[in-house]
Design a protein around this motif. Structure first.
Motif, PDB file in Angstrom:
ATOM      1  N   TYR A   1     -10.663  54.745 -71.981  1.00 53.85           N
ATOM      2  CA  TYR A   1     -10.317  55.032 -70.584  1.00 53.85           C
ATOM      3  C   TYR A   1      -9.328  56.194 -70.510  1.00 53.85           C
TER       4      TYR A   1
ATOM      5  N   TYR B   1     -10.325  59.540 -68.619  1.00 52.44           N
ATOM      6  CA  TYR B   1      -9.739  59.729 -67.296  1.00 52.44           C
ATOM      7  C   TYR B   1      -8.273  60.148 -67.309  1.00 52.44           C
TER       8      TYR B   1
ATOM      9  N   MET C   1      -5.208  58.710 -64.962  1.00 51.29           N
ATOM     10  CA  MET C   1      -5.897  57.965 -63.913  1.00 51.29           C
ATOM     11  C   MET C   1      -6.390  56.613 -64.431  1.00 51.29           C
TER      12      MET C   1
ATOM     13  N   LEU D   1      -4.787  53.804 -62.765  1.00 46.72           N
ATOM     14  CA  LEU D   1      -5.397  53.382 -61.500  1.00 46.72           C
ATOM     15  C   LEU D   1      -6.565  52.449 -61.770  1.00 46.72           C
TER      16      LEU D   1
ATOM     17  N   SER E   1       0.356  53.639 -71.839  1.00 49.42           N
ATOM     18  CA  SER E   1       0.870  54.844 -71.175  1.00 49.42           C
ATOM     19  C   SER E   1       2.145  55.325 -71.861  1.00 49.42           C
TER      20      SER E   1
ATOM     21  N   THR F   1       3.967  60.051 -62.941  1.00 52.95           N
ATOM     22  CA  THR F   1       2.524  59.825 -62.935  1.00 52.95           C
ATOM     23  C   THR F   1       2.230  58.331 -63.040  1.00 52.95           C
TER      24      THR F   1
ATOM     25  N   TRP G   1       0.226  56.345 -59.953  1.00 52.50           N
ATOM     26  CA  TRP G   1      -1.048  55.674 -60.184  1.00 52.50           C
ATOM     27  C   TRP G   1      -0.894  54.152 -60.141  1.00 52.50           C
TER      28      TRP G   1
ATOM     29  N   GLY H   1      -3.116  51.958 -57.672  1.00 52.82           N
ATOM     30  CA  GLY H   1      -4.018  50.976 -58.274  1.00 52.82           C
ATOM     31  C   GLY H   1      -3.634  49.544 -57.983  1.00 52.82           C
TER      32      GLY H   1
ATOM     33  N   ALA I   1     -12.688  55.184 -56.208  1.00 55.72           N
ATOM     34  CA  ALA I   1     -11.483  55.913 -56.633  1.00 55.72           C
ATOM     35  C   ALA I   1     -11.823  56.952 -57.701  1.00 55.72           C
ATOM     36  N   ILE I   2     -12.667  56.587 -58.651  1.00 52.94           N
ATOM     37  CA  ILE I   2     -13.053  57.526 -59.710  1.00 52.94           C
ATOM     38  C   ILE I   2     -13.815  58.708 -59.122  1.00 52.94           C
TER      39      ILE I   2
ATOM     40  N   TYR J   1     -11.451  60.961 -57.302  1.00 53.26           N
ATOM     41  CA  TYR J   1     -10.644  61.735 -58.232  1.00 53.26           C
ATOM     42  C   TYR J   1     -11.449  62.881 -58.838  1.00 53.26           C
TER      43      TYR J   1
ATOM     44  N   TYR K   1     -11.764  65.544 -56.329  1.00 55.54           N
ATOM     45  CA  TYR K   1     -10.481  66.256 -56.257  1.00 55.54           C
ATOM     46  C   TYR K   1     -10.360  67.277 -57.397  1.00 55.54           C
TER      47      TYR K   1
END
Length: 192
Positions: A95, A99, A102, A105, A121, A130, A134, A138, A176-177, A180, A183
């Protein structure tokens, strides 16, 4: 083990909002009980406060994410092996590779415990702002969605959530994915 967990859940329910906040904080960094098991019955018992409970749960979860980040930064991968199996660690790595930050999230909508993402993280050295942003999006989306279901369905919320929440969260996570990725595409197009 499950009897101990249910006894502990009942004990935490006696503390109401404070117990909910504490569980939300601890679950984001090291605790096995997800806050939903307290927030949902509390919201059903008092629907006028369902969104307040969602706010407390989100706030506690985001603050707990900071502790999870710190644990990951200081102790690293060996601590993850204490919490979960290697294949879930590999899934979280995938993941993060796919991503980036993200993934935090996305974590709000996966069955993988949130603490795994917060600790990872820290291992990945995700920037704290960040992580906070997120996590708010999330975790807030998850808990406020549960609160909205409680307000809309009342006593019928629990069976609805149990039967449909995985599908709902997967749908919200998918949106959401896609959002993003759009974006990122727009941002890249503006640079060209």
């Amino acid at each position: 083990m499950s009897e101990w967990i249910h006894t502990f859940e009942d004990w935490l329910l006696e503390f109401g909002s404070i117990g909910l906040f504490i569980v939300s904080f601890m679950e984001s960094s090291f605790f096995p009980i997800p806050p939903d098991v307290l927030m949902i019955p509390m919201g059903i018992a008092n629907p006028d406060r369902a969104f307040w409970y969602a706010f407390l749960t989100t706030a506690g979860s985001v603050l707990g994410a900071l502790l999870g980040w710190y644990i990951g930064k200081k102790v690293g991968r060996p601590i993850l092996r204490y919490f979960i199996k290697e294949e879930k660690i590999v899934k979280v790595e995938q993941y993060f590779e796919k991503y980036g930050a993200m993934a935090i999230l996305i974590a709000g909508f996966t069955p993988i415990p949130y603490k795994v993402f917060t600790i990872f993280s820290g291992i990945s050295r995700v920037k704290i702002p960040t992580l906070i942003i997120w996590s708010i999006i999330g975790r807030g989306a998850r808990f406020f969605l549960e609160a909205a279901i409680i307000v809309a369905l009342g006593d019928k919320a629990m069976p609805f959530i149990e039967e449909n929440f995985a599908m709902l969260t997967a749908g919200v996570g998918g949106v959401a994915i896609v959002g993003y990725l759009i974006y990122l595409f727009v941002r890249k197009a503006k640079k060209v």
